[in-house]
Design an enzyme around this catalytic site. Structure first.
Site, PDB file in Angstrom:
ATOM      1  N   ASP A  63       0.879  -1.160   0.000  1.00 29.09           N
ATOM      2  CA  ASP A  63       0.000   0.000   0.000  1.00 29.09           C
ATOM      3  C   ASP A  63       0.916   1.209   0.000  1.00 29.09           C
ATOM      4  OD1 ASP A  63      -1.680   2.108   0.458  1.00 29.09           O
ATOM      5  OD2 ASP A  63      -2.567   1.311   2.302  1.00 29.09           O
ATOM      6  N   TYR A 156      -8.086  15.614  -5.222  1.00 29.83           N
ATOM      7  CA  TYR A 156      -7.324  14.969  -6.300  1.00 29.83           C
ATOM      8  C   TYR A 156      -6.519  16.020  -7.065  1.00 29.83           C
ATOM      9  CZ  TYR A 156      -6.650  12.348 -10.704  1.00 29.83           C
ATOM     10  OH  TYR A 156      -6.136  11.737 -11.839  1.00 29.83           O
ATOM     11  N   LYS A 160      -2.464  16.254  -7.516  1.00 26.29           N
ATOM     12  CA  LYS A 160      -1.856  16.126  -8.840  1.00 26.29           C
ATOM     13  C   LYS A 160      -1.147  17.410  -9.264  1.00 26.29           C
ATOM     14  CE  LYS A 160      -2.862  11.861 -10.073  1.00 26.29           C
ATOM     15  NZ  LYS A 160      -1.808  10.860 -10.381  1.00 26.29           N
TER      16      LYS A 160
END
Length: 258
Positions: A63, A156, A160
């Site tokens: 993970d 997100y 990013k």
């Protein structure tokens, strides 16, 4: 000669979707391939598939949202193949959240997978390359949403966009070590993960791919195999001295309006 002949390539998130496509493309071009993922069964199946095709392959269960597990994938790759020549950060978390409803836990999860993991994977790989005084290449898979994105992708996009800046920073820092680091902002892509996301978050039916493709300029979603070939090109010597570039791999043009 194959583009990646005898190079050791580590692909995070390489057990399905785009990551698996990149692993297969790298193997076809002569690489020794290590892939990481949380699920053992698909990871071992992919490694077996690559081995059956004549590629030396390794699966490392991890993970990568946990820093020590991310670092351990590099250690395992070096133990298995003796070195790492190239890294592809393809793992990603795309769960939804807006500025108003994102919890600290969701935000932290996105940072952990989409930004912190690539940071420390790059750190470990670059350390190995610098210690050996060897050239190397890294490709970070980003998103067109890093330019701004949809309202429901707030955490997100934050992660990013951070990775885009990190890509340029690391490329500048290690250009004289002959380590080339580039990023790829991909658009809407046809993967297993996207299928799950569309069904889970947007109530999509079985025909969502056809509808999505019909709405796009080229009449189709981005295809993992096409992106994988481009990633291999960036990993290879064929891409020359290019470093610090974050390339838009999409059929829509940023800043273009109808």
């Amino acid at each position: 000669m194959p583009l990646l002949n005898d190079r050791v390539v580590l692909v995070s998130g390489g057990t399905s979707g785009l990551g698996a496509a990149i692993a297969r493309a790298a193997a076809r071009e002569g690489a020794l391939v290590a892939v990481t993922g949380r699920r053992r069964e698909p990871g071992e199946a992919l490694a077996a598939e690559l081995a059956a095709a004549g590629t030396k392959a390794l699966f490392v269960q991890a993970d990568i949202g946990e820093v020590e597990q991310a670092r351990a994938t590099v250690t395992a790759t070096v133990a298995g193949f003796g070195r790492v020549d190239s890294l592809v950060n393809a793992a990603g978390l795309t769960s939804r959240g807006t500025l108003l409803d994102t919890t600290p836990e969701l935000f932290d999860a996105h940072i952990a997978v989409n930004l912190k993991a690539p940071f420390f994977l790059m750190q470990a790989v670059v350390a190995d390359l610098v210690a050996r005084q060897a050239p190397g290449t890294i490709v970070n898979v980003l998103s067109m949403s890093a330019h701004g994105g949809q309202p429901y992708l707030a955490p997100y996009v934050a992660a990013k966009a951070g990775l885009a800046g990190l890509t340029r920073n690391a490329a500048h820092a290690h250009r004289r070590d002959r380590i080339r680091i580039n990023g790829l902002n991909i658009g809407w892509t046809d993967t297993e993960g996207e299928d799950e996301t569309q069904r889970r978050f947007h109530g999509a039916g079985d025909d969502w791919r056809e509808k999505a493709g019909a709405s796009l300029p080229m009449g189709k979603l981005g295809q993992p195999d096409e992106i994988a070939d481009f990633v291999v090109f960036l990993l290879s010597d064929r891409s020359g001295v290019v470093t610090g570039s974050v390339i838009d791999w999409d059929q829509n043009v940023l800043g273009g309006f109808d």
